[in-house]
Design an enzyme around this catalytic site. Structure first.
Site, PDB file in Angstrom:
ATOM      1  N   ASP A  17       0.875  -1.200  -0.058  1.00  0.00           N
ATOM      2  CA  ASP A  17       0.014  -0.084   0.035  1.00  0.00           C
ATOM      3  C   ASP A  17       0.610   1.360   0.033  1.00  0.00           C
ATOM      4  O   ASP A  17       0.686   2.045  -0.720  1.00  0.00           O
ATOM      5  CB  ASP A  17      -0.994   0.082   1.268  1.00  0.00           C
ATOM      6  CG  ASP A  17      -2.018  -0.928   1.305  1.00  0.00           C
ATOM      7  OD1 ASP A  17      -2.403  -1.411  -0.110  1.00  0.00           O
ATOM      8  OD2 ASP A  17      -2.331  -1.606   2.344  1.00  0.00           O
ATOM      9  N   ARG A  96       0.064   0.873  16.492  1.00  0.00           N
ATOM     10  CA  ARG A  96      -0.417   2.256  15.496  1.00  0.00           C
ATOM     11  C   ARG A  96      -0.636   3.568  16.279  1.00  0.00           C
ATOM     12  O   ARG A  96       0.156   4.489  15.915  1.00  0.00           O
ATOM     13  CB  ARG A  96      -2.020   1.793  14.948  1.00  0.00           C
ATOM     14  CG  ARG A  96      -1.982   0.709  13.951  1.00  0.00           C
ATOM     15  CD  ARG A  96      -0.990   0.868  12.710  1.00  0.00           C
ATOM     16  NE  ARG A  96      -1.168  -0.250  12.016  1.00  0.00           N
ATOM     17  CZ  ARG A  96      -0.221  -1.224  11.497  1.00  0.00           C
ATOM     18  NH1 ARG A  96       0.988  -0.988  12.107  1.00  0.00           N
ATOM     19  NH2 ARG A  96      -0.094  -1.958  10.773  1.00  0.00           N
ATOM     20  N   ASP A 125      -7.263  -0.218  11.106  1.00  0.00           N
ATOM     21  CA  ASP A 125      -6.134   0.745  11.287  1.00  0.00           C
ATOM     22  C   ASP A 125      -6.289   2.142  10.976  1.00  0.00           C
ATOM     23  O   ASP A 125      -5.777   3.214  11.572  1.00  0.00           O
ATOM     24  CB  ASP A 125      -4.890   0.177  10.332  1.00  0.00           C
ATOM     25  CG  ASP A 125      -4.156  -1.098  11.200  1.00  0.00           C
ATOM     26  OD1 ASP A 125      -4.338  -1.253  12.439  1.00  0.00           O
ATOM     27  OD2 ASP A 125      -3.313  -1.603  10.443  1.00  0.00           O
ATOM     28  N   SER A 177      -1.854 -10.183   3.249  1.00  0.00           N
ATOM     29  CA  SER A 177      -1.693  -9.071   4.192  1.00  0.00           C
ATOM     30  C   SER A 177      -1.082  -9.308   5.617  1.00  0.00           C
ATOM     31  O   SER A 177      -1.622  -9.929   6.417  1.00  0.00           O
ATOM     32  CB  SER A 177      -3.189  -8.261   4.190  1.00  0.00           C
ATOM     33  OG  SER A 177      -2.823  -6.954   5.257  1.00  0.00           O
TER      34      SER A 177
END
Length: 417
Positions: A17, A96, A125, A177
């Protein structure tokens, strides 16, 4: 008219990404792109990252070492709380906020117009990143291309990367992923999207932090962990800092196939998703800490703390780390840990974590009280009066039902038969 930006700070991991985002942002906005990577213990994934970021168009790359802070200020407080989310030990969830906080600090220092992330509109996320950004830079614009761009599948992203000569470590057949840090590794996508498919735990290369239980040794491994006020400080008699402790336990746990979780979880955005998580060291720490609390916490504190742990886990999963309630819960948890000091020995065997022994100078366990042998500290005759008082409401209800039956001839059962 679409807003224009001069300088955008990108949350950059070097994965699919974010790799395509650097050229895409420059094409779309004509802006300078500054990439920021947070080192939270993902190891070799950071190798060659600067060269890749600059080659694909970033003006600079910050690689921020956040590992020690990540462990001490995010992992350990969550572990002390005993918090999880549907068995998931929150490996991505609490990574995160610390990364996003540092990204905000750099964005403000660089005078950026916006912060960009590569999170999808289906995932958790995006919430975790953006709540942290709101907490520290409430006026900052946020760019989330997955919500509106044309590269709306991983296949299209891979095609874009190939067309722009962006090097990738994956292809259309291997693009699970994944998210990796010191605490865990997650796997999603491909054949895992169907819960009817068995996770390929024995497939070479699928697991990265250890082996499957079937491939683990036939001989058990014992591990001793010492805690001071809920914080692990030593493994097998050797004092270590918190990062080294997790690294050591990851190795021991991985070798014995522990800490593998395959679940269908309830995402914050409302859908269910299937993931496979590797958390070998974390699973060991949680088991050891829980065992120590069994003998050092009183019943009322232990039971109430379990309720609090559920809420704490939900808040971490939902990206609410920087909220007043999370901080207040952590203060409560810290107060419960004053006596959580001692040693726990665990037995690791083919995916299992079994308790072997637990000791503490603050142990509330009394052999004299609990023994089946004769003792002089517990009068068993006291139990009769205790039961009479404990069961008094039930007795009164039954007598009342009997009285009503005598008057009406109808049953009024207080207890379902």
């Amino acid at each position: 008219m679409e807003k224009k930006y001069n300088k955008v700070v990108l949350a950059y991991s070097g994965g699919l990404d974010t790799s395509v985002l650097i050229p895409w942002l420059k094409e779309h906005y004509g802006c300078e792109v500054i990439a920021v990577s947070g080192n939270v213990g993902q190891g070799t994934e950071l190798d060659g990252l600067e060269e890749k970021a600059l080659k694909t168009g970033a003006s600079k790359l910050y690689i921020e070492d956040l590992t020690q802070e990540f462990v001490d200020d995010y992992i350990i407080p969550t572990m002390k709380a005993g918090a999880s989310y549907e068995q998931y030990l929150l490996g991505t969830s609490f990574a995160r906020p610390i990364i996003a906080k540092r990204i905000v600090e750099i964005a403000l220092k660089e005078g950026a117009d916006a912060i960009c992330h590569g999170c999808t509109g289906k995932g958790n996320d995006q919430v975790r990143f953006e709540l942290a950004i709101h907490a520290f830079a409430p006026q900052m614009d946020i760019i989330a291309p997955w919500r509106f761009w044309e590269l709306n599948s991983r296949e299209k992203e891979i095609a874009y990367a190939e067309a722009h000569n962006i090097p990738l470590k994956i292809n259309k057949e291997t693009n699970y992923s994944k998210d990796k840090n010191l605490w865990h590794l997650s796997h999603e996508g491909l054949d895992l999207e169907l819960p009817s498919n068995e996770a390929p735990l024995n497939r070479p290369g699928f697991l990265e932090l250890g082996v499957s239980p079937e491939m683990a040794p036939d001989k058990a491994t014992y591990v001793d962990i010492h805690f001071e006020k809920g914080v692990p400080t030593a493994v097998n008699g050797e004092e270590m800092d918190s990062v080294k402790i997790i690294e050591t336990l990851n190795k021991l746990g991985g070798e014995n196939g522990v800490g593998i979780l395959d679940i269908v979880e309830n995402r914050l955005v409302g859908m269910k998703s299937r993931g496979v998580y590797e958390t070998p060291g974390g699973a060991i720490l949680y088991a050891a800490h829980q065992k120590l609390e069994e003998i050092t916490l009183d019943k009322e504190t232990s039971h109430y703390k379990a309720q609090v742990a559920l809420k704490f886990g939900e808040m971490v999963y939902n990206g609410q780390w920087y909220t007043p309630l999370r901080k207040a819960i952590s203060a409560f948890v810290d107060s419960t840990q004053e006596t959580v000091t001692g040693d726990v020995k665990l037995k690791l065997y083919k995916g299992n974590i079994l308790p072997a022994s637990v000791t503490s100078p603050f142990s509330l366990y009394s052999e004299d009280m609990a023994t089946f042998n004769e003792d002089d500290c517990y009068d068993q005759a006291d139990s009769a009066g205790f039961i009479n008082l404990f069961g008094l409401p039930l007795k009164v209800r039954a007598l009342n039902d009997q009285m009503l039956f005598d008057k009406t001839g109808k049953h009024f059962p207080s207890v379902e038969k």
